[in-house]
Scaffold this active site. Structure first.
Site, PDB file in Angstrom:
ATOM      1  N   SER A 195       0.459  -1.234   0.256  1.00 38.63           N
ATOM      2  CA  SER A 195      -0.154  -0.150  -0.026  1.00 38.63           C
ATOM      3  C   SER A 195       0.735   1.157  -0.470  1.00 38.63           C
ATOM      4  CB  SER A 195      -0.941   0.538   0.832  1.00 38.63           C
ATOM      5  OG  SER A 195      -0.379   0.162   2.770  1.00 38.63           O
ATOM      6  N   ASP A 196       2.116   1.529   0.763  1.00 38.57           N
ATOM      7  CA  ASP A 196       2.777   2.008   0.675  1.00 38.57           C
ATOM      8  C   ASP A 196       3.452   3.165  -0.787  1.00 38.57           C
ATOM      9  OD1 ASP A 196       2.527   0.570   3.430  1.00 38.57           O
ATOM     10  OD2 ASP A 196       4.787   1.806   3.983  1.00 38.57           O
TER      11      ASP A 196
END
Length: 409
Positions: A195-196
Site C-alpha cells: 500500500s505504501d
C-alpha cells in the site's frame, strides 16, 4: 478472488501485537481520554502545548519544519533505521522534502524552497538502489518540484531515464508479497504490491507527465494504481491491506488488520495523483470515488482524542501521528477540492488537526510517530521520524486552506 499469500508475518510481529494487546487491556478503549496514559507522557524537556487554532496552522508548521531542518544530522527521535534515514535520496527523507515543498508553496517562505532546491542539487537529482522500486521513485516528486522552482528542466534527465527503462520493459509479475529468504524484500516490489507504494510512485510518475507533457508516465501510473487497488483494496471495508501477507491475518479481537499509516499513504497518494491529473482525465472520477469511500470509512474509525489507531480496527492506548497526519491531509484536500462535503468532514479534520498540534513539543519537535515498519506497532512519546514530519507539513498546508468558519461536530 485474490491469490492467497504464501508468506505470513513473522513470529516477532505477532509478539509485538500481543504486547500491544497487553498494554491496551481488556477494558481499554482507544481515545477514551484525550490525554495519553501516565506511563506514556512526553519527557518534561519537551512539553506538549495545547492545541492551536487552525489559522495558526502555517505558523506551527514552520516551527516544526525549522526544528527538523536543524536536526537532519542528529536525527533526534529516530530509534530504528537511522542509517537509512540519513540517505538523501531514500523514501524517508523524500517524504519530508515533499512536505517541505508543500509548506514552501503555502507560505511563500524562500528558506523552505531554497532548502528543497539545495537538497536536489546536492543529490544531483539522482536515484539510489533498486531501479524498479517505488521507495526509490518517491524522491522524483521532490526533483520535479525542485526542477520547476529552479527553472532547470534538464535536471529531470535521470528521472526520465529511470522511468523510460520501466516503460520499455514493464514488470508483469505477481503482486503476491513473498519475502525472499533472509531479506525483508519481495520480488513483487518491482511493481506496486504494497500500500505504501501508492504514495511513493504514482504521484512521481504523474508529475513527470505534468512537467514534460509526455502522457505515457501518468498512463503507466494509472494502470498500475488500478492493478494494486484491485489486489489490495477490501471493497467491503473500504480500506487497503498493507500487502498480501495480511489477507488472512486477524487482530487480537478477531478483526482484520488494516495498518493506519499504510492506508494513510494511500489517501495521501490519491490526493497527490489527483493534483497531477488533468481535469478532464477519464480516471479522475475513479480516484475521487475511492477517496470518498475511504473517507467515509475513516471518519467512523477516528478516536475521540482525534488520532486514528495504528491498527485501524483495534484500540490503542497512545497517539500515533504519521497515519493521522496523512488522513488529515487527504481529507482536508478533499474538502478544499470539492470532493468531500465540508459539513461532514470538516469536524473530522478539525479533531485530527487538534490532535496533531498536541503532539508538537514547544521546540517544534513532532512526537508519537510510529517508527519504520510494515504493520501496526507500539509508539513511544519520544518517537519522531522525517516521514512523519513530512506528513504533518502536508496536513498543515491543506488545513491552512480550509474555510475559516468551523462546523459544529
Amino acid at each position: 478472488m485474490r491469490a492467497q499469500a504464501t508468506a505470513r508475518p513473522s513470529r516477532a510481529w505477532h509478539w509485538r501485537r500481543l504486547a500491544g494487546v497487553l498494554l491496551v487491556g481488556a477494558a481499554c478503549v482507544q481515545g477514551a481520554s484525550a490525554q495519553p496514559t501516565a506511563s506514556a507522557k512526553p519527557a518534561a524537556a519537551t512539553p506538549v502545548p495545547q492545541a492551536v487554532p487552525r489559522p495558526d496552522a502555517l505558523a506551527l508548521a514552520q516551527r516544526v519544519a525549522d526544528w527538523q531542518l536543524a536536526h537532519l544530522d542528529d536525527l533526534a527521535g529516530v530509534r530504528t533505521f537511522r542509517e537509512q534515514s540519513a540517505q538523501p535520496r531514500d523514501w524517508i527523507q523524500a517524504t519530508f522534502y515533499i512536505g517541505l515543498s508543500a509548506l514552501a508553496d503555502a507560505t511563500g517562505e524562500p528558506r523552505f524552497a531554497d532548502a528543497v532546491v539545495a537538497h536536489a542539487r546536492q543529490a544531483q537529482f539522482g536515484f539510489d538502489r533498486l531501479p524498479r522500486h517505488a521507495d526509490n521513485d518517491v524522491i522524483g516528486q521532490v526533483w520535479v518540484w525542485a526542477a520547476q522552482h529552479s527553472n532547470d528542466a534538464a535536471a529531470l534527465a535521470p528521472m526520465r531515464a529511470r522511468f523510460d527503462a520501466v516503460l520499455a520493459a514493464p514488470a508483469k509479475g505477481s503482486l503476491a508479497f513473498v519475502v525472499r529468504p533472509g531479506e525483508g524484500e519481495s520480488d513483487c516490489q518491482a511493481r506496486w504490491c504494497w500500500s505504501d507504494a501508492l504514495f511513493m510512485a504514482p504521484p512521481a510518475w504523474a508529475m513527470l507527465s505534468q512537467a514534460t507533457g509526455d502522457k505515457r508516465y501518468r498512463e503507466h501510473a494509472d494502470a498500475e494504481f488500478r492493478a494494486t487497488t484491485d489486489y489490495l483494496y477490501d471493497p467491503r471495508e473500504h480500506l487497503y491491506y498493507r500487502d498480501s501477507r495480511f489477507f488472512d491475518q486477524r487482530g487480537p479481537a478477531g478483526r482484520k488488520v488494516f495498518w493506519s499509516r499504510g492506508n494513510g499513504w494511500v489517501v495521501a497518494g490519491i490526493a497527490r495523483v489527483l493534483d497531477a491529473l488533468p481535469r478532464d482525465h477519464p480516471s479522475r472520477p475513479r480516484y475521487e470515488k475511492l477517496l470518498r469511500e475511504m473517507a467515509d470509512r475513516l471518519a467512523g474509525l477516528q478516536g475521540p482524542a482525534g488520532y486514528w489507531p495504528s491498527s485501524l480496527l483495534d484500540p490503542q492506548p497512545t497517539p500515533e501521528t504519521s497515519g493521522t497526519a496523512f488522513f488529515v491531509y487527504g481529507l482536508a484536500w478533499g474538502i478544499n477540492h470539492g470532493v468531500l462535503p465540508r459539513e461532514r468532514y470538516l469536524p473530522v479534520v478539525e479533531r485530527g488537526w487538534a490532535a496533531l498540534t498536541r503532539a508538537v513539543a514547544a521546540d517544534g519537535r513532532l512526537a508519537w510517530v510510529q517508527q519504520v515498519g510494515a504493520a501496526p506497532d507500539q509508539v513511544h512519546a519520544d518517537d519522531s521520524q522525517l516521514f512523519g514530519v513530512g506528513a504533518f507539513l502536508l496536513a498543515a498546508s491543506e488545513v491552512a486552506r480550509l474555510p475559516a468558519e468551523p462546523v459544529a461536530p
